[in-house]
Design a protein around this motif. Structure first.
Motif, PDB file in Angstrom:
ATOM      1  N   ARG A 266       0.807  -1.215   0.000  1.00 18.62           N
ATOM      2  CA  ARG A 266       0.000   0.000   0.000  1.00 18.62           C
ATOM      3  C   ARG A 266       0.845   1.271   0.000  1.00 18.62           C
ATOM      4  N   SER A 267       2.113   1.148  -0.238  1.00 21.61           N
ATOM      5  CA  SER A 267       2.989   2.308  -0.237  1.00 21.61           C
ATOM      6  C   SER A 267       2.900   3.040  -1.575  1.00 21.61           C
ATOM      7  N   THR A 268       2.891   4.352  -1.515  1.00 18.38           N
ATOM      8  CA  THR A 268       2.922   5.158  -2.730  1.00 18.38           C
ATOM      9  C   THR A 268       4.348   5.512  -3.141  1.00 18.38           C
ATOM     10  N   GLU A 269       5.298   5.314  -2.264  1.00 15.25           N
ATOM     11  CA  GLU A 269       6.719   5.552  -2.564  1.00 15.25           C
ATOM     12  C   GLU A 269       7.501   4.319  -2.133  1.00 15.25           C
ATOM     13  N   PRO A 270       7.457   3.229  -2.905  1.00 11.22           N
ATOM     14  CA  PRO A 270       8.044   1.967  -2.428  1.00 11.22           C
ATOM     15  C   PRO A 270       9.562   1.903  -2.504  1.00 11.22           C
ATOM     16  N   HIS A 271      10.214   2.839  -3.210  1.00 12.23           N
ATOM     17  CA  HIS A 271      11.670   2.769  -3.388  1.00 12.23           C
ATOM     18  C   HIS A 271      12.282   4.123  -3.049  1.00 12.23           C
ATOM     19  N   LEU A 272      13.557   4.092  -2.623  1.00 10.62           N
ATOM     20  CA  LEU A 272      14.223   5.284  -2.092  1.00 10.62           C
ATOM     21  C   LEU A 272      15.539   5.516  -2.815  1.00 10.62           C
ATOM     22  N   LEU A 273      15.834   6.807  -3.053  1.00 13.80           N
ATOM     23  CA  LEU A 273      17.108   7.232  -3.615  1.00 13.80           C
ATOM     24  C   LEU A 273      17.715   8.274  -2.678  1.00 13.80           C
ATOM     25  N   ALA A 274      18.932   8.018  -2.216  1.00 15.40           N
ATOM     26  CA  ALA A 274      19.661   8.945  -1.343  1.00 15.40           C
ATOM     27  C   ALA A 274      20.889   9.457  -2.094  1.00 15.40           C
ATOM     28  N   VAL A 275      21.096  10.766  -2.066  1.00 11.99           N
ATOM     29  CA  VAL A 275      22.193  11.406  -2.789  1.00 11.99           C
ATOM     30  C   VAL A 275      22.954  12.294  -1.822  1.00 11.99           C
ATOM     31  N   THR A 282      25.139   8.989   3.367  1.00  8.86           N
ATOM     32  CA  THR A 282      24.284   8.066   2.626  1.00  8.86           C
ATOM     33  C   THR A 282      24.539   6.622   3.039  1.00  8.86           C
ATOM     34  N   THR A 283      25.788   6.264   3.263  1.00  7.24           N
ATOM     35  CA  THR A 283      26.091   4.910   3.726  1.00  7.24           C
ATOM     36  C   THR A 283      25.513   4.666   5.115  1.00  7.24           C
ATOM     37  N   THR A 284      25.564   5.670   5.969  1.00  8.24           N
ATOM     38  CA  THR A 284      24.953   5.543   7.291  1.00  8.24           C
ATOM     39  C   THR A 284      23.457   5.312   7.180  1.00  8.24           C
ATOM     40  N   LEU A 285      22.795   5.997   6.250  1.00  7.84           N
ATOM     41  CA  LEU A 285      21.362   5.800   6.048  1.00  7.84           C
ATOM     42  C   LEU A 285      21.056   4.382   5.597  1.00  7.84           C
ATOM     43  N   ILE A 286      21.823   3.849   4.651  1.00 10.29           N
ATOM     44  CA  ILE A 286      21.589   2.479   4.182  1.00 10.29           C
ATOM     45  C   ILE A 286      21.834   1.488   5.311  1.00 10.29           C
ATOM     46  N   ARG A 287      22.863   1.708   6.111  1.00 10.77           N
ATOM     47  CA  ARG A 287      23.127   0.800   7.225  1.00 10.77           C
ATOM     48  C   ARG A 287      21.993   0.854   8.251  1.00 10.77           C
ATOM     49  N   SER A 288      21.461   2.045   8.509  1.00  9.31           N
ATOM     50  CA  SER A 288      20.335   2.163   9.429  1.00  9.31           C
ATOM     51  C   SER A 288      19.100   1.455   8.883  1.00  9.31           C
ATOM     52  N   VAL A 403       9.085  -6.275  -2.508  1.00  6.75           N
ATOM     53  CA  VAL A 403      10.501  -6.040  -2.777  1.00  6.75           C
ATOM     54  C   VAL A 403      10.739  -4.538  -2.765  1.00  6.75           C
ATOM     55  N   THR A 404      11.672  -4.097  -1.964  1.00 12.88           N
ATOM     56  CA  THR A 404      11.994  -2.678  -1.820  1.00 12.88           C
ATOM     57  C   THR A 404      13.434  -2.443  -2.239  1.00 12.88           C
ATOM     58  N   VAL A 405      13.645  -1.397  -3.031  1.00 14.75           N
ATOM     59  CA  VAL A 405      14.973  -1.058  -3.540  1.00 14.75           C
ATOM     60  C   VAL A 405      15.393   0.275  -2.930  1.00 14.75           C
ATOM     61  N   VAL A 406      16.605   0.319  -2.390  1.00 16.10           N
ATOM     62  CA  VAL A 406      17.204   1.535  -1.832  1.00 16.10           C
ATOM     63  C   VAL A 406      18.543   1.751  -2.514  1.00 16.10           C
ATOM     64  N   LEU A 407      18.718   2.909  -3.130  1.00 12.35           N
ATOM     65  CA  LEU A 407      19.960   3.240  -3.814  1.00 12.35           C
ATOM     66  C   LEU A 407      20.569   4.477  -3.185  1.00 12.35           C
ATOM     67  N   ALA A 408      21.891   4.519  -3.188  1.00 14.11           N
ATOM     68  CA  ALA A 408      22.644   5.676  -2.703  1.00 14.11           C
ATOM     69  C   ALA A 408      23.699   6.025  -3.737  1.00 14.11           C
ATOM     70  N   HIS A 424      11.140   5.581 -10.702  1.00 15.90           N
ATOM     71  CA  HIS A 424      10.485   4.750  -9.690  1.00 15.90           C
ATOM     72  C   HIS A 424      11.003   4.986  -8.273  1.00 15.90           C
ATOM     73  N   THR A 425      12.011   5.802  -8.088  1.00 18.66           N
ATOM     74  CA  THR A 425      12.464   6.149  -6.729  1.00 18.66           C
ATOM     75  C   THR A 425      11.858   7.494  -6.362  1.00 18.66           C
ATOM     76  N   ARG A 426      10.617   7.453  -5.896  1.00 17.11           N
ATOM     77  CA  ARG A 426       9.885   8.686  -5.584  1.00 17.11           C
ATOM     78  C   ARG A 426      10.149   9.163  -4.163  1.00 17.11           C
ATOM     79  N   ALA A 427      10.747   8.352  -3.345  1.00 16.12           N
ATOM     80  CA  ALA A 427      11.204   8.803  -2.027  1.00 16.12           C
ATOM     81  C   ALA A 427      12.667   9.227  -2.182  1.00 16.12           C
TER      82      ALA A 427
END
Length: 561
Positions: A266-275, A282-288, A403-408, A424-427
């Motif tokens: 039910r998520s409207t932003e299922p994937h995340l992009l950190a820059v 950004t690495t700290t965010l992925i580790r968290s 399935v959730t994708v997180v990119l940095a 597709h990375t709307r977050a």
């Protein structure tokens, strides 16, 4: 003509006159000290009399008779009660003494220094908020700044902490460039080194500038109070979100305002992009995110930078793979694409047969990819496909397959991100020092605050879909194996890591006899050099699901064929 001498009383009596004045002044001061209680009581009686007269005048005429009767009755009762008059006199004297006490005068306006600051700020805004055709300009050189500044507040050092400005209706407040010029001017004139929030009320033609407090950097990684499918990205201002969670801040427990990212069906932003820039967090965010995802899901980590920041996750329960080489990354991402297809097929077949979706399909799968641009460059040099192309199916259909994708990625490699990743990375999150233009390029809109030039690691902005831009401070989640990590943070991160697999040996490579992860997986071709790696489109899915096999551990980068 010779000058006549002054009379004796004028020449020799000046010393006695001065001495008499000093004696009189001393006597007056002594009398004031002695009579100070009497003066206070008299002043209080006068104020009480003035207050009583004002209330009597404000009383309607039809109510004055009952009030007189009530007052006379009270006087009669006091006169008849034993010791009544004495008690009444003591009460009146006490009320007069309290009313006539000396009070510290309350400052109702700015002092000279603050007035000079407001005047300077007003004059600086004149070129932006005035035109030559305005017959009654609100902003004019030498004008009255009190008409334009509706409210203001200063700190103990005389610096502005809040300012409300009324601007003319013809100002183009609907243009981002015009608003940005005003915000930059106010930031410069009000003092650098602080972060300001600007709230534009276009309907009322008002601008409110507020100095923001620094976000807490002492909150470390821990178990947050969240529902399934919720991930705490960090913490923001208290008035930005309507929710708080209890967190440990050192030795105390406080209520913090979290930025909650919801994933799942039910998520409207299922994937995340950190820059961010190097060292931005950004690495700290992925580790968290990985530590929170391992509570009820499986995690795949691909470290494109090859820095070994995720070595503490290797071999842990729920961690399916931690890859840093190109061959292993391609094989792992290809398996993730096939696993997404398998989940879609299995879930669709279960719904068609009227059965509940199996537990292994409902178990979340997280794909965490750090620095994909580096892997894309290596793949292009080696004639292999870009690893981002293997994320096409997880990005497009990952929400339905859990399935959730997180990119940095870093700012200097933003042009290497594919269109599928951008779409597709709307977050989005921007961490570390960045300009307003860089933040707008990632988040889509400019923040309503002035980005400071120096920020701690993990500090930045976040925007979930089409929501507002929020300030963000990622909880401290350093690499526990880094020598620079403090002992408290090391214990906090190690305490959140799951236990290691019982079948994991000292060597980093997984043996083929391992049982693999708990969820059913699809076969993966490890020898990526033998045939091109290409994800099978979902539209070509067959009616029968592929047989499940454990995820094969790819060879390290040094053993690539």
């Amino acid at each position: 003509m010779a000058r006549r001498p002054l009379p004796r009383i004028l020449s020799s009596g000046s010393a006695s006159i001065t001495r008499s004045r000093e004696i009189a002044r001393t006597a007056a001061d002594s009398a004031t000290d002695v009579l100070h209680p009497l003066i206070t009581v008299v002043r209080g009686l006068r104020l009480l009399a003035v207050s009583g007269r004002q209330k009597w005048v404000a009383t309607p005429k039809e109510r004055r008779g009952p009030k007189l009767f009530l007052g006379a009755a009270c006087v009669l009762v006091v006169a008849l009660v034993p010791y009544g008059p004495i008690l009444a006199l003591i009460t009146v004297m006490g009320a007069a003494a309290w009313k006539g006490r000396e009070r510290t005068p309350v400052r109702t306006g700015p002092d000279e220094t603050e007035t000079a600051r407001l005047r300077s700020l007003y004059e600086a805004l004149v070129p932006y908020f005035s035109t030559a055709d305005d017959p009654e300009p609100l902003f004019a050189h030498g004008g009255d700044w009190a008409k334009a500044f509706d409210g203001y507040a200063f700190d103990d050092g005389g610096r502005l902490t809040r300012l409300q400005i009324s601007y003319p209706a013809y100002f183009t407040d609907g243009e981002a460039a015009a608003r940005s010029r005003i915000e930059q001017l106010l930031h410069t004139k009000s003092g650098r080194g602080r972060e300001y929030h600007f709230s534009w009320d276009e309907e009322a033609n008002r601008l409110v500038m507020t100095v923001l407090d620094a976000l807490p950097t002492t909150i470390a990684a821990q178990r947050f109070v969240t529902a399934p499918g919720e991930t705490v990205l960090g913490f923001t201002d208290p008035d930005a979100v309507s929710r708080t969670v209890p967190v440990r801040d050192g030795d105390t427990t406080v209520d913090a305002s979290p930025v909650v990212w919801r994933t799942g069906g039910r998520s409207t932003e299922p994937h995340l992009l950190a820059v961010g820039h190097p060292g931005g967090g950004t690495t700290t965010l992925i580790r968290s995110i990985a530590l929170q995802a391992l509570q009820n899901g499986d995690v795949i980590v691909v470290d494109g930078g090859g820095t070994g920041e995720y070595g503490a996750l290797a071999g842990r329960t729920g961690v399916l793979a931690v890859e840093s080489g190109l061959g292993g990354a391609l094989a792992t991402l290809e398996w993730a694409a096939h696993e997404t297809e398998r989940r879609l097929i299995t879930a669709n077949r279960a719904r068609q047969n009227g059965h509940p979706v199996p537990d292994d399909i409902r178990r979340p799968l997280w794909i965490l990819l750090d620095r994909p641009g580096v892997l894309g460059h290596l793949a292009a040099a080696d004639g292999r496909p870009d690893p981002q192309e293997l994320l096409r199916i997880p990005l497009r259909h990952g929400r339905a397959a859990q399935v959730t994708v997180v990119l940095a990625e870093q700012f200097d490699a933003l042009d290497t991100l594919t269109e599928t990743v951008r779409t597709h990375t709307r977050a989005r999150a921007v961490l570390g020092p960045a300009s307003r233009e860089q933040i707008e390029a990632v988040l889509g809109v400019e923040p309503h605050t002035t980005p400071p030039s120096e920020v701690p690691a993990g500090r930045g902005y976040v925007r979930l879909g089409a929501g507002p831009v929020l300030r963000l401070q990622v909880p401290a989640t350093p690499d526990p194996y880094d020598d620079a990590t403090s002992e408290a943070h090391r214990r906090a991160v190690l305490g959140l890591l799951p236990d290691r697999h019982s079948s994991v040996e000292a060597t980093p490579a997984r043996e083929h006899a391992d049982e693999g992860p708990a969820t059913e997986q699809v076969p993966v071709a490890v020898d990526t050099a033998a045939r091109p790696v290409d994800a099978v489109p979902v539209e070509a899915m067959v009616a029968e699901a592929r047989p499940s096999e454990p995820l094969a551990k790819a060879q390290p980068a040094g053993a690539e064929s």
